[in-house]
Design an enzyme around this catalytic site. Structure first.
Site: not given
Length: 404
Positions: A75-76, A155, A183, A203, A205, A243, A328
């Protein structure tokens, strides 16, 4: 029950075993290990087929066209690609961007970088409920505004912004709208066929998929153009070279497939756990919930315990994996900028703890965690002279502290 107990699902989620199984099939010589860009043999064709299947699975969760999904590293990167990509492509139209003070750092720092490049950014301040309203956005719109970037679910405090209403506004004014939805996947219904959202970041994860993979939704009709930020072989229709990591992508696809099928029952399960947890700690005095409780995902409970230092509370809760602020920025001892933006004073911002619950949380863990929180808060307050003064009726805001 295994200790420590994980209650930090908004920082990351464990990979679902079904996801790990699918990923493991894309790594070894006898698996689907080929390069999806290899057009001359079956190894490449099979890998490409797996990638396109995952693209469809991601698109289905949010009701988008698979051709609107661009793979990124997370997501970043999606936030960077969306915001810089639009800013650079449309800079001839205008150089004004609107976002909010409670966005993730990936949005805020990207906007700061664009300010260094000569763009102008308006940072909206939320209400004390943590919400950004369409009226706030409308008041900030200008003739040279090219992009609005507002998150779906926060978040830190789990509040849900009304992106449908904001989208109607931006579309009517001809301004592009980007939403950070890291989120919200698997927690809130997203229908990009109905929503007037032009770009959306995802995202894996945060949704029981692997780290290191994400996606950016880029609308086709009406068409949104972005300038690629990663240059190379022209993968992903020139928007994101590099890739493709088949195993990561397959993992994200499977995670989003599971999220789509199990979202309703999972949200009910998590809501019951949060209510159970809150009922057991609600007896504590001077407890403040941060952010709206009505417009909020069930997975999040962000609470400030007045007269308790957040860092010392986390140390006291050594059997619980919880955080103060986002993962973060939780390494810095600054009070949460999100809570400061809500108008919380430094003391309350410093005493906040984020509890986030998820797929593998059990009732037994919830009961144990709640008991530990009540014990730790009570014990730390016993040691606090400020708590004694508060109990004696002293108005601490009127106390003049002597400097040494």
């Amino acid at each position: 029950m295994k200790l420590p107990i994980y209650l930090d699902y908004s920082a990351t989620t464990p990979v679902d075993p079904r996801v790990a199984q699918k990923m493991s099939e894309c790594l070894l010589m006898d698996g689907n290990f080929g390069n999806p860009a290899s057009r001359s043999h079956v190894f490449g064709w099979k890998a490409e087929e797996a990638v396109e299947n995952a693209r469809r699975q991601v698109a289905e969760l949010v009701n988008a066209d698979p051709r609107e999904i661009v793979w990124t590293s997370g997501a970043t990167e999606s936030d960077n690609l969306a915001i810089k990509g639009v800013a650079h492509f449309y800079s001839g139209k205008g150089k004004h961007i609107i976002t909010s003070k409670i966005e993730h750092k990936a949005v805020l720092d990207t906007c700061r970088q664009l300010e260094r490049e000569g763009f102008e950014v308006t940072y909206l301040e939320p209400g004390e409920d943590g919400l950004i309203t369409p009226a706030m956005v409308e008041a900030a719109l200008r003739d040279d505004t090219i992009l609005v970037s507002v998150m779906h679910v926060n978040n830190e405090i789990g509040t849900i912004n009304d992106i449908a209403a904001i989208g109607e506004l931006t579309r009517s004014r001809g301004v592009l709208f980007h939403v950070d939805a890291a989120q919200s996947t698997g927690k809130v219904e997203i229908d990009l066929d109905k929503l007037k959202v032009d770009l959306m970041s995802f995202s894996a994860h945060k949704t029981y998929g692997p780290k290191g993979i994400g996606a950016l939704y880029v609308r086709r009709k009406p068409r949104v153009r972005i300038e690629g930020q990663m240059h190379g072989g022209g993968h992903e229709r020139g928007m994101r070279s590099g890739t493709l990591a088949t195993h990561q992508i397959v993992g994200m696809g499977e995670a989003f497939r599971i999220a789509r099928e199990e979202m309703a029952q999972e949200s009910a399960h998590v809501l019951a756990l949060r209510d159970r947890f809150f009922a057991q700690i609600d007896g504590l005095e001077e407890l403040y919930i941060n952010g709206s409780m009505t417009s909020r995902v069930p997975h999040n409970l962000n609470v400030s315990f007045n007269y308790v230092e957040g860092e010392s509370l986390i140390m006291a809760l050594k059997d619980l994996a919880v955080s103060s602020g986002s993962a973060c920025t939780s390494a810095s001892l600054e009070p949460s900028y999100v809570l400061r933006a809500l108008g919380r004073n430094d003391e309350l911002a410093h005493s906040s703890i984020r509890f986030t619950f998820g797929r593998f949380t059990t009732e037994e863990e919830i009961d144990y965690a709640a008991q530990k929180v009540v014990e730790a808060v009570s014990k730390l307050r016993e040691l606090s002279p400020l708590w004694d003064m508060y109990k004696e009726g002293v108005d601490l805001s009127q106390v003049e502290w002597q400097a040494h």
